[in-house]
Design a protein around this motif. Structure first.
Motif, PDB file in Angstrom:
ATOM      1  N   ARG B  95       0.817  -1.216   0.000  1.00 19.71           N
ATOM      2  CA  ARG B  95       0.000   0.000   0.000  1.00 19.71           C
ATOM      3  C   ARG B  95       0.855   1.273   0.000  1.00 19.71           C
ATOM      4  NH1 ARG B  95      -3.109  -3.748   2.298  1.00 19.71           N
ATOM      5  NH2 ARG B  95      -2.243  -3.603   4.367  1.00 19.71           N
ATOM      6  N   PHE B 114     -13.004  -3.807  -2.076  1.00 21.25           N
ATOM      7  CA  PHE B 114     -11.722  -4.050  -1.411  1.00 21.25           C
ATOM      8  C   PHE B 114     -11.977  -5.082  -0.310  1.00 21.25           C
ATOM      9  CE2 PHE B 114      -9.107  -3.096   2.368  1.00 21.25           C
ATOM     10  CZ  PHE B 114      -7.871  -3.460   1.862  1.00 21.25           C
ATOM     11  N   PRO B 116     -10.355  -7.152   2.737  1.00 21.10           N
ATOM     12  CA  PRO B 116      -9.221  -7.442   3.628  1.00 21.10           C
ATOM     13  C   PRO B 116      -8.886  -8.933   3.630  1.00 21.10           C
ATOM     14  CG  PRO B 116     -10.849  -6.065   4.747  1.00 21.10           C
ATOM     15  CD  PRO B 116     -11.444  -6.452   3.443  1.00 21.10           C
ATOM     16  N   GLU B 117      -9.909  -9.777   3.314  1.00 24.39           N
ATOM     17  CA  GLU B 117      -9.692 -11.227   3.303  1.00 24.39           C
ATOM     18  C   GLU B 117      -8.596 -11.636   2.327  1.00 24.39           C
ATOM     19  OE1 GLU B 117     -12.538  -9.635   3.101  1.00 24.39           O
ATOM     20  OE2 GLU B 117     -14.178 -10.695   4.092  1.00 24.39           O
ATOM     21  N   HIS B 119      -5.844 -10.060   1.718  1.00 24.27           N
ATOM     22  CA  HIS B 119      -4.592  -9.406   2.059  1.00 24.27           C
ATOM     23  C   HIS B 119      -3.386 -10.341   1.946  1.00 24.27           C
ATOM     24  CE1 HIS B 119      -1.572  -7.356   4.413  1.00 24.27           C
ATOM     25  NE2 HIS B 119      -1.526  -8.391   5.227  1.00 24.27           N
ATOM     26  N   GLY B 273     -14.230 -18.051   3.143  1.00 26.03           N
ATOM     27  CA  GLY B 273     -13.159 -17.067   3.057  1.00 26.03           C
ATOM     28  C   GLY B 273     -13.627 -15.628   3.132  1.00 26.03           C
ATOM     29  N   PHE B 274     -14.837 -15.346   2.655  1.00 29.87           N
ATOM     30  CA  PHE B 274     -15.325 -13.966   2.674  1.00 29.87           C
ATOM     31  C   PHE B 274     -16.352 -13.809   3.784  1.00 29.87           C
ATOM     32  CE2 PHE B 274     -13.698 -14.245  -1.628  1.00 29.87           C
ATOM     33  CZ  PHE B 274     -13.035 -13.040  -1.758  1.00 29.87           C
ATOM     34  N   ARG B 290      -4.699 -19.528  -1.623  1.00 31.15           N
ATOM     35  CA  ARG B 290      -3.643 -19.154  -0.688  1.00 31.15           C
ATOM     36  C   ARG B 290      -2.494 -20.144  -0.740  1.00 31.15           C
ATOM     37  NH1 ARG B 290      -4.353 -15.602   3.403  1.00 31.15           N
ATOM     38  NH2 ARG B 290      -6.606 -15.677   3.278  1.00 31.15           N
TER      39      ARG B 290
END
Lengths: 292, 813
Positions: B95, B114, B116-117, B119, B273-274, B290
């Motif tokens: 970022r 956007f 965060p999951e 990241h 995951g979300f 992942r």
């Protein structure tokens, strides 16, 4: 203070289910207020765990159990040393007006904690709070503690009164909720005022062996409170459910924008809909020499 | 967006086009346009997404882009691809962009796209080789300005290919006369692009297109691309995660997926995951990404580049990441994160083009529904709206020449050797107040010059694909479609004949024939005694969501299966199912003059649906799964009915000698009375009834017939469709049961026809033995169907190897 924590989650299914896949946020993290001496996560049926850190810094353990099973048990055991709460000091004494809309500073990601989420919308605080509740001139400390107390006295804590999906508006209307609702409500009011604050999941020691009169609520399962970012970059923990600041008897598990970021168990399975959930949490004082 | 409705299909634009370039006069143009319109209509009729797809027409005047103009566009969109690909990695990495103050952080953090999951995942996977699109609008000067990024799941390539085919057919002389860059090879390039992304995948792992779902308006495009690339289309329920790997469920087993061509917006990919998603998607998919066991293109992170608020900072973003001067201008964009801009948008809301800041469905999820009215949303939550100042519109010179904007979508494949498709999807959006949706006016886009050659572009041969086994999802849905249809139909038929609640109060006592039959029906439908007591009447039982096995619930189940089978079932069959459900719903909830007999008509409607399926369904393995489900349900119902009703009839055997009414009703319930009379030419007798219902393969209402039909279907699946797998174990079980059933000697159960003058004492002994025998046989038959279901479910649908009794929950669910 040294605690041994045991958190057991058990799902019982009427008929065998399969393809259980989930994420656990059940790993207490080390921080300024606590040290982790040991931690163990055990699942039955036994399964390997994939571990990673999420955006908020929580350790996540992912599992998948493809074969049929009638019961899923998740046991987290940890030994945690908590430190006495530090007074937040001068950063808590700046005027409330100055604390609002303060820049996130070097820790840019923290500005995420100022934004609304579906579970914590920015409510119109004036509609909820008594008139002239906050004044920009009052010290931040006073503002936060007054709000902490106001929620504690104006709302009734009743286990089972709400569900995870109960909207904050219902909690406001019914004036009843559980620790998670009170944390959401306080976050919503503070974020509406432009403060950076986050949701904390964890455990609390209910009975102080030394002071039996001061029982705390929220101990039968995991507890929830919140933390406010101060200008020096530290977080100050407030527990509106108990009208306290977070202290030695609070054990932190995970942080996020709201409950959904830190849900201890999140997952799906394939099969019958009937499931029974049993959660038990025990927080016991441990002896240090016992550990050595 | 609502300021625009598309160009009406006026002939005006052709009239205004440059005069007769290929020796065609105005009348010929009109004929060619009519031809193109016909082709577009036929294309739409083939669209499995039916009414959800937007009608379109292709104008016979193409948009021409000369070599020089194209060079500018190409360099410009490639620069954008570089800049925004870097942005995607940066946003999910360090970022730096926000740290360096290029953007206010809330533009990123508050974007519903956007996550965060996601990241920190992209950097470990080595960046984002995307398939992106960029939308541009033409200013009166002829300059193209960017209006949108489409980096998440660009659509429109299907329409582009269709527009080219339609134009090649409508204006063949133009293609012979001019050198036009080809576009038809795009799917082949996309396939290569996808394959390159999966360099680390095991060679056996395949590429799968993950469709948005059966309700998507882009189904036709998904199917076209998948067909041309020779890869399967999967819905989320076709995929399964095991041990950190992604698999396609097929009737041949689990097929590992190495590369997923994502056509679904990120939050619906994975309910685990979300955090905002609880149901949709493939549980555990994010864990596979992942661990890098599957590559997803475009990576879900790409969605962040589609945030329309970013367009305000497009130049700064390009300068920041590319250290170059932006080559393409972006239309001025305003967003509501900042109060001044929000006011500005509000003041100029009629002059600006208002758009939601992200995919509208995500706004709904974030709690601010965009609805049709962006102006209202602007008032309610200005952060969710952007306003764009489009250049002055074109056209409007003649009376029937509408003013509007030409929008051009260009497609780019990123990666080591980026490629811009030499063509584009050009749409004309007229500025009009007419609210009625008009067909979208498309123009084929011709990039001329360069290496292009004249001549009509040959269709690219489809990439070779190995014959693929049927996805488990289709097999499972067809199986349940068959079961639910049969359950609903039999329920309607039986309840139309006997109302178990009405007869309860009859004065004939608990052994009255009608009560017996009512009990049998409820047993067949698995309505428990307490459930029956809870419901006051048949009407209550029929109410929606009251009981999982009521006819309406069964038809709703069939409808849900049908919806997941769009494209497999014919449109007429789907419409008929919808109509039947609506009719039954009306009958159960709103019909003022409700009588159980009315349910009988539903039976005939159902027969019509089955007839339709017999006429239209492809005879592949799916057909056999449908038949198996249909017959398995009928067999289970008959077994339950036998077990509940026949012992009671036997108990009243002496009474029965004088009256055949209850046996007649039983035969009627099973739909076999007519056949009984045809075969035996006599009144109803118990032994003959047993023979007919249990043993007669020639009688379609018999258990033997169901077993034979299932055995035949499984044999067909085994012989014709399962080449690489072990034989279906259930065939042996079926053979054994059929042999046992045939060898069953009914005369040992009911030795006499009852007219041989037995004493009351021996009659009672006989009764007892007969009742036990009938129960035993019915039970064994019921068990057979139960274990058959479990075996099929384990082998073909849920791919479990162990076999505990999983029947019940699957039956309900």
């Amino acid at each position: 203070m040294l605690f041994s924590v045991k958190h057991t989650t058990r799902y019982l299914y009427e008929e065998p289910v399969s393809e259980s896949i989930g994420e656990l946020r059940l790993s207490p993290g080390a921080g300024p207020a606590q040290k982790i001496l040991s931690r163990h996560l055990h699942l039955a049926p036994e399964t390997p765990l994939l571990e990673f850190d999420d955006f908020f810094g929580n350790r996540v353990s992912a599992f998948s159990i493809p074969q049929r099973h009638e019961c899923l048990t998740i046991i987290m055991e940890a030994t945690v040393e908590t430190l006495p709460a530090r007074d937040p000091g001068p950063p808590a004494d700046i005027p409330f007006g100055q604390a609002r809309r303060a820049p996130a500073g070097d820790h840019l990601d923290r500005s995420l904690y100022r934004l609304p989420t579906p579970a914590v919308p920015l409510i119109d605080a004036k509609r909820v709070l008594p008139n002239r509740f906050f004044r920009d001139s009052m010290p931040l400390r006073t503002a936060l503690l007054t709000l902490n107390q106001w929620i504690h006295t104006s709302f009734t804590y009743r286990p089972g009164a709400t569900e995870v999906s109960t909207p904050i508006e219902t909690v406001i209307r019914e004036r009843t909720g559980v620790c998670q609702d009170f944390a959401h409500l306080m976050l919503s009011i503070l974020r509406a005022h432009g403060l950076i604050c986050r949701y904390v999941s964890g455990y609390i020691e209910a009975n102080d062996p030394g002071r039996p009169a001061q029982d705390l609520v929220g101990a039968h399962a995991s507890h929830a409170w919140l933390e406010v970012l101060l200008q020096d970059g530290t977080w100050w923990g407030l527990d509106p459910t108990n009208n306290q600041t977070a202290g030695e008897r609070h054990i932190r598990l995970a942080v996020g924008r709201d409950y959904h970021d830190v849900a201890p168990v999140r997952g799906t399975f394939k099969g019958a809909v009937q499931q029974r959930l049993k959660v038990s949490v025990s927080v016991q004082r441990a002896k240090k020499d016992f550990l050595l | 967006m609502e300021l625009f409705t598309p160009h009406p299909p006026a002939s005006s634009r052709t009239a205004n086009a440059s005069p007769a370039p290929w020796g065609l006069d105005a009348a010929s143009y009109a004929r060619r346009q009519a031809h193109a319109d016909r082709l577009a209509e036929q294309t739409l009729q083939r669209d499995p997404s039916g009414a959800r797809a937007r009608p379109f027409s292709v104008r016979v005047s193409p948009l021409r882009i000369a070599e020089g103009e194209w060079a500018v566009l190409k360099a410009g969109v490639l620069q954008r691809l570089r800049a925004f690909s870097a942005l995607i990695e940066d946003v999910y990495g360090k970022r730096n962009l926000l740290r360096d103050g290029i953007l206010p952080p809330e533009i990123i953090y508050e974007d519903p796209f956007f996550f965060p999951e996601l990241h920190g995942m992209l950097s470990t996977r080595g960046g984002a080789p995307v398939f992106a699109a960029v939308d541009l609008v033409r200013a009166p000067s002829g300059e193209w300005q960017v209006v949108e990024n489409r980096f998440s799941t660009p659509t429109g390539i299907g329409r582009l290919l269709q527009a080219r085919r339609i134009l090649a057919s409508s204006l063949p002389e133009a293609f012979r006369a001019e050198a036009i860059q080809p576009v038809q090879s795009f799917p082949a390039r996309l396939y290569e692009h996808l394959s390159e992304a999966g360099l680390n995948a095991p060679p056996s792992a395949q590429i799968v297109l993950l469709s948005e779902g059966p309700e998507s308006p882009n189904l036709q495009e998904e199917e076209l691309l998948a067909r041309e690339m020779g890869i399967p289309v999967a819905h989320s329920h076709d995929l399964l995660v095991r041990n950190g790997r992604l698999y396609l469920r097929t009737i041949e087993g689990l097929d590992q997926v190495g590369i997923l061509y994502r056509r679904m917006e990120p939050p619906w990919l994975d309910p685990v995951g979300f955090s905002a998603n609880k149901f949709a998607g493939v549980p555990g998919l994010l864990h596979c990404i992942r661990q890098n066991t599957v590559r997803v293109l475009n990576p879900p992170e790409c969605a962040v580049a589609d945030n329309r608020a970013l367009l305000r900072h497009a130049d700064a973003i390009i300068r920041y990441y590319c250290r170059e001067t932006p080559l393409l201008r972006t239309v001025p964009t305003f967003y509501g994160y900042d109060r001044d801009q929000a006011e500005w948008i509000d003041d100029h809301r009629d002059a600006l083009v208002l758009k939601p800041v992200c995919h509208p469905a995500l706004l709904e999820q974030a709690g601010t529904s965009p609805g049709p009215d962006l102006k209202a949303l602007l008032k309610k939550d200005p952060r969710r709206v952007v306003g764009q100042a489009y250049p002055a519109p074109e056209g409007g010179s003649a009376e029937n020449d509408p003013k509007g904007h030409s929008l051009l979508r260009l497609f780019i494949l990123g990666g080591a050797h980026p490629y811009v498709l030499t063509g584009g999807l050009c749409r004309f959006r007229a500025i009009t107040d007419a609210p009625a949706p008009q067909p979208e006016a498309l123009r084929d886009t011709w990039v001329t010059g360069g290496s292009a050659r004249t001549g009509i572009e040959p269709l690219e041969p489809q990439l070779a694909s190995r014959p693929r086994p049927l996805p488990s999802g289709i097999a499972e849905n067809l199986y349940w479609f068959g079961r639910y249809l049969e359950r609903g139909l039999s329920g309607c038929r039986m309840l139309a004949l006997v109302d178990p609640w009405e007869q309860r109060s009859a004065s004939d006592g608990p052994d009255a024939p009608e009560v017996t039959l009512g009990d049998g029906i409820l047993a067949a439908l698995e309505v428990t005694v307490s459930e029956r007591a809870e419901m006051a009447s048949l009407r209550a039982f029929l109410q929606p969501h009251r009981h999982p096995n009521s006819p309406l619930s069964a038809f709703l189940g069939a409808q849900a299966a049908m919806r997941a089978l769009r494209g497999t079932l014919s449109e007429t069959a789907c419409l008929a199912v919808d109509a039947m459900v609506a009719k039954l719903e009306h009958l159960c909830t709103a019909e003022p003059d409700f009588r159980p007999e009315l349910l009988f008509r539903m039976g005939s409607d159902g027969d019509a649906i089955i007839g339709n399926l017999q006429r239209t369904l492809l005879r592949d393995s799916g057909w056999h799964f449908f038949i198996t489900g249909h017959l398995l349900e009928r067999g289970s119902l008959l077994s339950a009915l036998s077990s509940a009703v026949l012992p009671k009839i036997v108990r009243r055997m002496d009474w029965h000698l004088q009256d055949e009414a209850d046996l007649n009703s039983f035969l009627k319930l099973t739909g076999c009375l007519h056949l009984y009379h045809r075969i035996y030419h006599s009144r109803a007798f118990l032994d003959r009834t047993l023979q007919l219902i249990w043993q007669s393969e020639a009688c379609p209402g018999s258990i033997a017939h169901c077993l034979l039909g299932i055995r035949t279907s499984l044999g067909e699946i085994d012989n014709q469709f399962l080449r690489e797998s072990a034989p279906i174990e259930s065939q042996a079980i079926l053979d054994e049961v059929r042999q046992w059933l045939t060898s069953l000697r009914i005369e040992t159960i009911i030795p006499a026809r009852g007219d041989k003058g037995l004493s009351p004492h021996s009659l009672s002994l006989l009764e007892k033995r007969a009742i036990t025998e009938i129960r035993n046989v019915s039970e064994r038959l019921s068990d057979t169907f139960t274990s058959l279901h479990t075996a099929l479910d384990n082998r073909f649908f849920c791919h479990q190897s162990d076999t505990p009794s999983a029947f019940h929950h699957a039956f309900l669910g």
